[in-house]
Scaffold this motif. Structure first.
Motif, PDB file in Angstrom:
ATOM      1  N   VAL A 125     -30.643   3.536  10.390  1.00 28.42           N
ATOM      2  CA  VAL A 125     -29.419   4.196  10.847  1.00 28.42           C
ATOM      3  C   VAL A 125     -28.381   3.144  11.221  1.00 28.42           C
ATOM      4  O   VAL A 125     -27.209   3.237  10.829  1.00 28.42           O
ATOM      5  N   ARG A 126     -28.820   2.133  11.970  1.00 25.30           N
ATOM      6  CA  ARG A 126     -27.895   1.056  12.354  1.00 25.30           C
ATOM      7  C   ARG A 126     -27.403   0.295  11.120  1.00 25.30           C
ATOM      8  O   ARG A 126     -26.243  -0.088  11.049  1.00 25.30           O
ATOM      9  N   GLY A 127     -28.275   0.096  10.154  1.00 30.85           N
ATOM     10  CA  GLY A 127     -27.884  -0.571   8.913  1.00 30.85           C
ATOM     11  C   GLY A 127     -26.816   0.200   8.167  1.00 30.85           C
ATOM     12  O   GLY A 127     -25.857  -0.381   7.649  1.00 30.85           O
ATOM     13  N   GLN A 128     -26.956   1.522   8.110  1.00 28.73           N
ATOM     14  CA  GLN A 128     -25.953   2.355   7.453  1.00 28.73           C
ATOM     15  C   GLN A 128     -24.626   2.298   8.199  1.00 28.73           C
ATOM     16  O   GLN A 128     -23.559   2.245   7.583  1.00 28.73           O
ATOM     17  N   GLN A 129     -24.688   2.299   9.530  1.00 26.15           N
ATOM     18  CA  GLN A 129     -23.461   2.216  10.320  1.00 26.15           C
ATOM     19  C   GLN A 129     -22.755   0.881  10.100  1.00 26.15           C
ATOM     20  O   GLN A 129     -21.540   0.831   9.918  1.00 26.15           O
ATOM     21  N   LEU A 130     -23.534  -0.204  10.097  1.00 24.23           N
ATOM     22  CA  LEU A 130     -22.946  -1.523   9.865  1.00 24.23           C
ATOM     23  C   LEU A 130     -22.378  -1.637   8.457  1.00 24.23           C
ATOM     24  O   LEU A 130     -21.306  -2.214   8.260  1.00 24.23           O
ATOM     25  N   SER A 131     -23.077  -1.073   7.487  1.00 23.94           N
ATOM     26  CA  SER A 131     -22.592  -1.094   6.109  1.00 23.94           C
ATOM     27  C   SER A 131     -21.274  -0.331   5.993  1.00 23.94           C
ATOM     28  O   SER A 131     -20.345  -0.780   5.317  1.00 23.94           O
ATOM     29  N   ALA A 132     -21.177   0.807   6.678  1.00 22.63           N
ATOM     30  CA  ALA A 132     -19.940   1.579   6.663  1.00 22.63           C
ATOM     31  C   ALA A 132     -18.803   0.799   7.321  1.00 22.63           C
ATOM     32  O   ALA A 132     -17.664   0.821   6.829  1.00 22.63           O
ATOM     33  N   LEU A 133     -19.104   0.101   8.421  1.00 25.22           N
ATOM     34  CA  LEU A 133     -18.070  -0.719   9.070  1.00 25.22           C
ATOM     35  C   LEU A 133     -17.614  -1.857   8.167  1.00 25.22           C
ATOM     36  O   LEU A 133     -16.419  -2.163   8.092  1.00 25.22           O
ATOM     37  N   ILE A 134     -18.539  -2.484   7.473  1.00 19.88           N
ATOM     38  CA  ILE A 134     -18.184  -3.569   6.557  1.00 19.88           C
ATOM     39  C   ILE A 134     -17.330  -3.041   5.418  1.00 19.88           C
ATOM     40  O   ILE A 134     -16.311  -3.646   5.055  1.00 19.88           O
ATOM     41  N   ASP A 135     -17.715  -1.898   4.840  1.00 21.20           N
ATOM     42  CA  ASP A 135     -16.923  -1.297   3.760  1.00 21.20           C
ATOM     43  C   ASP A 135     -15.516  -0.967   4.232  1.00 21.20           C
ATOM     44  O   ASP A 135     -14.536  -1.191   3.517  1.00 21.20           O
ATOM     45  N   LYS A 136     -15.406  -0.445   5.457  1.00 16.12           N
ATOM     46  CA  LYS A 136     -14.100  -0.099   6.013  1.00 16.12           C
ATOM     47  C   LYS A 136     -13.254  -1.361   6.208  1.00 16.12           C
ATOM     48  O   LYS A 136     -12.058  -1.376   5.893  1.00 16.12           O
ATOM     49  N   ALA A 137     -13.875  -2.433   6.702  1.00 15.60           N
ATOM     50  CA  ALA A 137     -13.145  -3.687   6.916  1.00 15.60           C
ATOM     51  C   ALA A 137     -12.698  -4.294   5.591  1.00 15.60           C
ATOM     52  O   ALA A 137     -11.569  -4.796   5.473  1.00 15.60           O
ATOM     53  N   VAL A 138     -13.545  -4.247   4.578  1.00 12.06           N
ATOM     54  CA  VAL A 138     -13.193  -4.780   3.261  1.00 12.06           C
ATOM     55  C   VAL A 138     -12.038  -3.984   2.664  1.00 12.06           C
ATOM     56  O   VAL A 138     -11.085  -4.562   2.124  1.00 12.06           O
ATOM     57  N   GLU A 139     -12.103  -2.664   2.766  1.00 16.40           N
ATOM     58  CA  GLU A 139     -11.030  -1.812   2.240  1.00 16.40           C
ATOM     59  C   GLU A 139      -9.720  -2.069   2.986  1.00 16.40           C
ATOM     60  O   GLU A 139      -8.649  -2.152   2.376  1.00 16.40           O
ATOM     61  N   SER A 140      -9.823  -2.229   4.303  1.00 17.71           N
ATOM     62  CA  SER A 140      -8.633  -2.529   5.095  1.00 17.71           C
ATOM     63  C   SER A 140      -8.040  -3.881   4.696  1.00 17.71           C
ATOM     64  O   SER A 140      -6.822  -4.024   4.585  1.00 17.71           O
ATOM     65  N   ASP A 141      -8.912  -4.834   4.462  1.00 12.19           N
ATOM     66  CA  ASP A 141      -8.465  -6.174   4.049  1.00 12.19           C
ATOM     67  C   ASP A 141      -7.798  -6.119   2.679  1.00 12.19           C
ATOM     68  O   ASP A 141      -6.767  -6.761   2.465  1.00 12.19           O
ATOM     69  N   ARG A 142      -8.368  -5.342   1.759  1.00 15.32           N
ATOM     70  CA  ARG A 142      -7.770  -5.212   0.420  1.00 15.32           C
ATOM     71  C   ARG A 142      -6.388  -4.575   0.501  1.00 15.32           C
ATOM     72  O   ARG A 142      -5.453  -5.028  -0.149  1.00 15.32           O
ATOM     73  N   SER A 143      -6.275  -3.499   1.293  1.00 12.67           N
ATOM     74  CA  SER A 143      -4.976  -2.830   1.399  1.00 12.67           C
ATOM     75  C   SER A 143      -3.965  -3.737   2.104  1.00 12.67           C
ATOM     76  O   SER A 143      -2.786  -3.734   1.771  1.00 12.67           O
ATOM     77  N   HIS A 144      -4.421  -4.538   3.037  1.00 14.53           N
ATOM     78  CA  HIS A 144      -3.536  -5.477   3.725  1.00 14.53           C
ATOM     79  C   HIS A 144      -3.045  -6.552   2.765  1.00 14.53           C
ATOM     80  O   HIS A 144      -1.859  -6.884   2.758  1.00 14.53           O
ATOM     81  N   HIS A 145      -3.949  -7.094   1.940  1.00 16.67           N
ATOM     82  CA  HIS A 145      -3.563  -8.124   0.972  1.00 16.67           C
ATOM     83  C   HIS A 145      -2.681  -7.559  -0.131  1.00 16.67           C
ATOM     84  O   HIS A 145      -1.764  -8.233  -0.592  1.00 16.67           O
ATOM     85  N   SER A 146      -2.925  -6.344  -0.569  1.00 17.76           N
ATOM     86  CA  SER A 146      -2.096  -5.756  -1.625  1.00 17.76           C
ATOM     87  C   SER A 146      -0.681  -5.502  -1.109  1.00 17.76           C
ATOM     88  O   SER A 146       0.277  -5.649  -1.843  1.00 17.76           O
ATOM     89  N   SER A 147      -0.527  -5.149   0.164  1.00 15.78           N
ATOM     90  CA  SER A 147       0.815  -4.947   0.715  1.00 15.78           C
ATOM     91  C   SER A 147       1.514  -6.290   0.914  1.00 15.78           C
ATOM     92  O   SER A 147       2.725  -6.384   0.777  1.00 15.78           O
ATOM     93  N   ASP A 148       0.765  -7.359   1.207  1.00 15.94           N
ATOM     94  CA  ASP A 148       1.349  -8.692   1.326  1.00 15.94           C
ATOM     95  C   ASP A 148       1.826  -9.200  -0.030  1.00 15.94           C
ATOM     96  O   ASP A 148       2.849  -9.836  -0.144  1.00 15.94           O
ATOM     97  N   ASP A 149       1.049  -8.916  -1.093  1.00 16.93           N
ATOM     98  CA  ASP A 149       1.427  -9.348  -2.446  1.00 16.93           C
ATOM     99  C   ASP A 149       2.727  -8.689  -2.881  1.00 16.93           C
ATOM    100  O   ASP A 149       3.548  -9.332  -3.530  1.00 16.93           O
ATOM    101  N   GLY A 150       2.930  -7.467  -2.537  1.00 18.27           N
ATOM    102  CA  GLY A 150       4.159  -6.750  -2.895  1.00 18.27           C
ATOM    103  C   GLY A 150       5.370  -7.360  -2.202  1.00 18.27           C
ATOM    104  O   GLY A 150       6.456  -7.407  -2.765  1.00 18.27           O
ATOM    105  N   ASP A 151       5.219  -7.877  -0.966  1.00 16.87           N
ATOM    106  CA  ASP A 151       6.329  -8.471  -0.237  1.00 16.87           C
ATOM    107  C   ASP A 151       6.716  -9.800  -0.837  1.00 16.87           C
ATOM    108  O   ASP A 151       7.873 -10.186  -0.830  1.00 16.87           O
ATOM    109  N   ASP A 152       5.751 -10.556  -1.397  1.00 17.31           N
ATOM    110  CA  ASP A 152       6.043 -11.868  -1.958  1.00 17.31           C
ATOM    111  C   ASP A 152       6.823 -11.765  -3.246  1.00 17.31           C
ATOM    112  O   ASP A 152       7.568 -12.673  -3.604  1.00 17.31           O
ATOM    113  N   LYS A 153       6.693 -10.676  -3.984  1.00 16.34           N
ATOM    114  CA  LYS A 153       7.322 -10.542  -5.285  1.00 16.34           C
ATOM    115  C   LYS A 153       8.798 -10.196  -5.177  1.00 16.34           C
ATOM    116  O   LYS A 153       9.545 -10.333  -6.104  1.00 16.34           O
ATOM    117  N   GLU A 154       9.286  -9.756  -4.028  1.00 16.76           N
ATOM    118  CA  GLU A 154      10.676  -9.322  -3.887  1.00 16.76           C
ATOM    119  C   GLU A 154      11.601 -10.454  -3.762  1.00 16.76           C
ATOM    120  O   GLU A 154      11.719 -11.477  -3.587  1.00 16.76           O
TER     121      GLU A 154
END
Length: 132
Positions: free
Chosen positions: A103-132
């Motif tokens: 159960v703890r492993g599943q919770q940690l895996s979900a937190l890691i997935d959420k952090a990775v997704e948040s990091d991807r969306s953060h980097h994709s929004s940063d890339d859009g700002d650099d192109k302007e």
């Protein structure tokens, strides 16, 4: 050097295999769903065994407690089945424990997935700002 296998380890392995079958086929309580035997730890003197279990698809603490009560009450019955299946002078006392590692492993895996997704969306929004 090869790992030494102690008698307690061999007994624990045999108990884990046998308990998985006996619980599935012989314990007929409607409160008990599908049980996974994650591990069995047998004391060195072979007097007691901790049986670590999880319940498939069960998250409700009240149902988990009810299932643990069923297993605790069935410990003598299960021990007698083990005595028939495993040739030993005495069978260890069974103590069932709910194993929260999966159960703890599943919770940690979900937190890691959420952090990775948040990091991807953060980097994709940063890339859009650099192109302007």
């Amino acid at each position: 050097m090869a790992r030494e296998f102690f008698r307690a380890d061999r007994v624990a392995d045999a108990m884990r295999r046998e308990l998985a079958q006996v619980i599935q086929k012989e314990v007929r309580d409607p409160r008990l769903g599908m049980v996974n035997i994650n591990d069995v730890e047998v004391s060195r003197d072979l007097a007691s065994a901790k049986v670590f279990v999880t319940f498939v698809g069960e998250d409700d603490p009240a149902k988990i407690k009810a299932s643990m009560d069923v297993l605790s009450r069935a410990a003598g019955f299960l021990r007698s089945h083990l005595a028939k299946a495993i040739q030993m002078r005495t069978i260890p006392r069974l103590q069932f424990r709910y194993d929260e590692t999966s159960v703890r492993g599943q919770q940690l895996s979900a937190l890691i997935d959420k952090a990775v997704e948040s990091d991807r969306s953060h980097h994709s929004s940063d890339d859009g700002d650099d192109k302007e």
